[in-house]
Design a protein around this motif. Structure first.
Motif, PDB file in Angstrom:
ATOM      1  N   GLN A   1      50.895  20.402 -46.443  1.00  0.00           N
ATOM      2  CA  GLN A   1      50.160  20.280 -45.184  1.00  0.00           C
ATOM      3  C   GLN A   1      48.697  19.982 -45.517  1.00  0.00           C
ATOM      4  OE1 GLN A   1      51.573  23.683 -45.773  1.00  0.00           O
ATOM      5  NE2 GLN A   1      53.533  22.661 -45.405  1.00  0.00           N
ATOM      6  N   ALA A   2      48.087  19.101 -44.741  1.00  0.00           N
ATOM      7  CA  ALA A   2      46.707  18.710 -45.029  1.00  0.00           C
ATOM      8  C   ALA A   2      45.953  18.419 -43.730  1.00  0.00           C
ATOM      9  CB  ALA A   2      46.673  17.490 -45.946  1.00  0.00           C
ATOM     10  N   LEU A   3      44.648  18.610 -43.787  1.00  0.00           N
ATOM     11  CA  LEU A   3      43.765  18.317 -42.662  1.00  0.00           C
ATOM     12  C   LEU A   3      42.602  17.482 -43.175  1.00  0.00           C
ATOM     13  CD1 LEU A   3      43.025  18.898 -39.647  1.00  0.00           C
ATOM     14  CD2 LEU A   3      41.627  20.794 -40.501  1.00  0.00           C
ATOM     15  N   TYR A   4      42.317  16.377 -42.478  1.00  0.00           N
ATOM     16  CA  TYR A   4      41.245  15.462 -42.869  1.00  0.00           C
ATOM     17  C   TYR A   4      40.315  15.241 -41.677  1.00  0.00           C
ATOM     18  CZ  TYR A   4      44.765  14.389 -46.418  1.00  0.00           C
ATOM     19  OH  TYR A   4      45.711  14.481 -47.412  1.00  0.00           O
ATOM     20  N   ALA A   5      39.018  15.248 -41.927  1.00  0.00           N
ATOM     21  CA  ALA A   5      38.042  14.980 -40.872  1.00  0.00           C
ATOM     22  C   ALA A   5      36.842  14.269 -41.491  1.00  0.00           C
ATOM     23  CB  ALA A   5      37.595  16.279 -40.199  1.00  0.00           C
ATOM     24  N   ASP A   6      36.352  13.232 -40.808  1.00  0.00           N
ATOM     25  CA  ASP A   6      35.150  12.558 -41.279  1.00  0.00           C
ATOM     26  C   ASP A   6      34.373  12.018 -40.087  1.00  0.00           C
ATOM     27  OD1 ASP A   6      35.429   9.209 -41.433  1.00  0.00           O
ATOM     28  OD2 ASP A   6      37.318  10.295 -41.250  1.00  0.00           O
ATOM     29  N   PHE A   7      33.069  11.903 -40.247  1.00  0.00           N
ATOM     30  CA  PHE A   7      32.217  11.369 -39.184  1.00  0.00           C
ATOM     31  C   PHE A   7      30.937  10.843 -39.807  1.00  0.00           C
ATOM     32  CE2 PHE A   7      31.212  15.806 -39.717  1.00  0.00           C
ATOM     33  CZ  PHE A   7      29.834  15.894 -39.585  1.00  0.00           C
ATOM     34  N   ARG A   8      30.212  10.100 -39.030  1.00  0.00           N
ATOM     35  CA  ARG A   8      28.993   9.473 -39.527  1.00  0.00           C
ATOM     36  C   ARG A   8      27.777  10.293 -39.113  1.00  0.00           C
ATOM     37  NH1 ARG A   8      29.410   5.486 -36.866  1.00  0.00           N
ATOM     38  NH2 ARG A   8      27.707   5.813 -35.392  1.00  0.00           N
ATOM     39  N   ILE A   9      26.810  10.381 -40.013  1.00  0.00           N
ATOM     40  CA  ILE A   9      25.513  10.970 -39.699  1.00  0.00           C
ATOM     41  C   ILE A   9      24.466   9.887 -39.967  1.00  0.00           C
ATOM     42  CG2 ILE A   9      26.158  13.373 -40.116  1.00  0.00           C
ATOM     43  CD1 ILE A   9      25.041  13.158 -42.908  1.00  0.00           C
ATOM     44  N   GLY A  10      23.674   9.556 -38.982  1.00  0.00           N
ATOM     45  CA  GLY A  10      22.762   8.431 -39.112  1.00  0.00           C
ATOM     46  C   GLY A  10      23.520   7.129 -38.946  1.00  0.00           C
ATOM     47  N   ASN A  11      22.894   6.034 -39.343  1.00  0.00           N
ATOM     48  CA  ASN A  11      23.509   4.720 -39.174  1.00  0.00           C
ATOM     49  C   ASN A  11      24.356   4.279 -40.356  1.00  0.00           C
ATOM     50  OD1 ASN A  11      22.612   4.063 -36.589  1.00  0.00           O
ATOM     51  ND2 ASN A  11      20.622   3.372 -37.352  1.00  0.00           N
ATOM     52  N   GLN A  12      24.100   4.817 -41.557  1.00  0.00           N
ATOM     53  CA  GLN A  12      24.754   4.285 -42.750  1.00  0.00           C
ATOM     54  C   GLN A  12      25.374   5.347 -43.654  1.00  0.00           C
ATOM     55  OE1 GLN A  12      21.007   1.498 -43.410  1.00  0.00           O
ATOM     56  NE2 GLN A  12      22.671   0.831 -44.770  1.00  0.00           N
ATOM     57  N   THR A  13      25.451   6.577 -43.195  1.00  0.00           N
ATOM     58  CA  THR A  13      25.933   7.676 -44.028  1.00  0.00           C
ATOM     59  C   THR A  13      27.066   8.413 -43.334  1.00  0.00           C
ATOM     60  OG1 THR A  13      23.732   7.956 -44.986  1.00  0.00           O
ATOM     61  CG2 THR A  13      25.281   9.774 -45.248  1.00  0.00           C
ATOM     62  N   GLY A  14      28.089   8.764 -44.103  1.00  0.00           N
ATOM     63  CA  GLY A  14      29.212   9.517 -43.575  1.00  0.00           C
ATOM     64  C   GLY A  14      29.507  10.741 -44.415  1.00  0.00           C
ATOM     65  N   VAL A  15      30.075  11.755 -43.793  1.00  0.00           N
ATOM     66  CA  VAL A  15      30.499  12.964 -44.486  1.00  0.00           C
ATOM     67  C   VAL A  15      31.939  13.271 -44.072  1.00  0.00           C
ATOM     68  CG1 VAL A  15      28.201  13.943 -44.745  1.00  0.00           C
ATOM     69  CG2 VAL A  15      29.527  14.440 -42.684  1.00  0.00           C
ATOM     70  N   GLY A  16      32.623  14.005 -44.906  1.00  0.00           N
ATOM     71  CA  GLY A  16      34.013  14.327 -44.609  1.00  0.00           C
ATOM     72  C   GLY A  16      34.455  15.625 -45.241  1.00  0.00           C
ATOM     73  N   LEU A  17      35.562  16.128 -44.740  1.00  0.00           N
ATOM     74  CA  LEU A  17      36.147  17.372 -45.227  1.00  0.00           C
ATOM     75  C   LEU A  17      37.663  17.199 -45.256  1.00  0.00           C
ATOM     76  CD1 LEU A  17      35.852  20.488 -45.851  1.00  0.00           C
ATOM     77  CD2 LEU A  17      36.239  20.831 -43.398  1.00  0.00           C
TER      78      LEU A  17
END
Length: 351
Positions: A86-102
């Motif tokens: 089982q796995a959970l993935y989440a990602d989103f953008r911060i600013g115009n050119q940078t993304g973070v994820g978990l």
């Protein structure tokens, strides 16, 4: 009078020996699979469920939404203690050119248990605005826990007494990193990722275990659209290599995607996996399908293993559910994906 009891007994013994050998084969297969997968969980077809972030941190922040995907995978259904994940993935953008994820996962394989979490960061830049060439760099920090679960250890005919020295679960925690890059040119994409590139410290006096955890992954494809851009075709190839023993496999995939006027879509596809030392001889093959409606996502994939285990299981089943929310468009085209319709129609375009 001919005594056939001796012959019959030998035949029974041979059949019993064959059954024991097959059982031993299954156990060894599962054990070797576990041994090889430590901190290198195999990638199935979760990434084809419109979730490229499964493969590489470089995809974090691409798109206009906060994306969450939950995946459940049951391998070799019908075989006792087969791998389950089982796995959970989440990602989103911060600013115009940078993304973070978990990403977080829980994996069970026989009497082994793995749990892990990854924190990812990606930065996207424009190489050439006119020809739509973009380059992304990504990195993940990984925390993995590997545990031997003894709660199900039971005496057997071959081992009537469980080792009394085994009194508790054995576990170890490992920290590592993934790094990668992603190149996009209009509808073409190519990503390369090095997972767990730090070697593992081991005790030379306690058995043998792999210290090279590095596994390399490459993923490439091209998105083709029809005249009215409501239909897309996406062939892709995924390659994975484990440096510890040189094993490698390749997936050849194809997807068909159909959009409606609101930007919702459904897709169908298929994947064909083979081991590279047995070029194009199928290892796994199976269909898959998914749908996005009003930012709610669902996908299912099925794979059947084409080897001696095929007669003893009903295949591998994977389900992905997801949600896109907190729509936030970027002023930088480098955070747009290769699918034209998916990133043209968003929450502000819906009727």
């Amino acid at each position: 009078m001919l005594d056939i009891s001796h012959c019959t007994g030998n035949k029974r013994q041979k059949n019993l020996l064959k059954m024991k050998k097959f059982a031993l084969y299954i156990i060894c297969l599962l054990s070797s699979y576990t041994y090889a997968q430590e901190l290198n969980l195999p990638v199935w077809t979760q990434y084809l469920a419109d979730n490229d972030f499964v493969i590489s941190p470089t995809f974090a922040g691409i798109g206009d939404n906060f994306k969450v995907r939950a995946n459940g995978l049951t391998q070799w259904v019908g075989i006792k203690n087969a791998p389950d994940n089982q796995a959970l993935y989440a990602d989103f953008r911060i600013g115009n050119q940078t993304g973070v994820g978990l990403s977080m996962y829980n994996d069970k394989n026989g009497n082994t248990r793995q749990k892990g979490i990854k924190f990812s960061f990606a930065h996207h830049i424009i190489l050439d605005y006119k020809s739509k060439q973009y380059l992304s760099f990504g990195m993940s920090y990984n925390i993995n826990s590997f545990r031997i679960d003894i709660e199900n250890f039971q005496p057997t005919e071959e081992i009537p007494i469980v080792d009394p020295s085994i009194t508790d679960d054995r576990s170890i925690t490992n920290h590592n990193f993934d790094v990668g890059f992603l190149y996009r040119w209009n509808r073409f994409y190519f990503s390369f990722n090095a997972n767990n590139f730090l070697d593992k410290k081991i005790d030379d006096f306690v058995g043998f275990e792999p210290n090279r955890l590095l596994n390399l992954q490459a993923y490439t494809g091209y998105v083709m659209s029809g005249r009215n851009r409501t239909v897309e075709f996406e062939p892709s190839v995924f390659y994975q290599r484990f440096n510890s023993d040189g094993r490698s496999a390749t997936d050849v995939n194809f997807k068909y995607r159909k959009f409606n006027r609101d930007g919702d879509y459904y897709w169908i596809g298929a994947s064909y996996r083979f081991l590279n030392d047995q070029f194009f001889k199928p290892l796994n093959i199976g269909p898959m399908a998914g749908i996005m409606y009003n930012r709610i996502y669902f996908a299912y994939s099925y794979q059947i293993t084409i080897n001696d285990l095929a007669a003893y299981n009903s295949g591998t089943h994977s389900i992905t559910i997801g949600l896109d929310f907190l729509q936030n468009a970027s002023n930088c085209p480098c955070t747009k994906g290769t699918s034209y319709r998916k990133f043209k129609y968003n929450g502000t375009n819906r009727r």
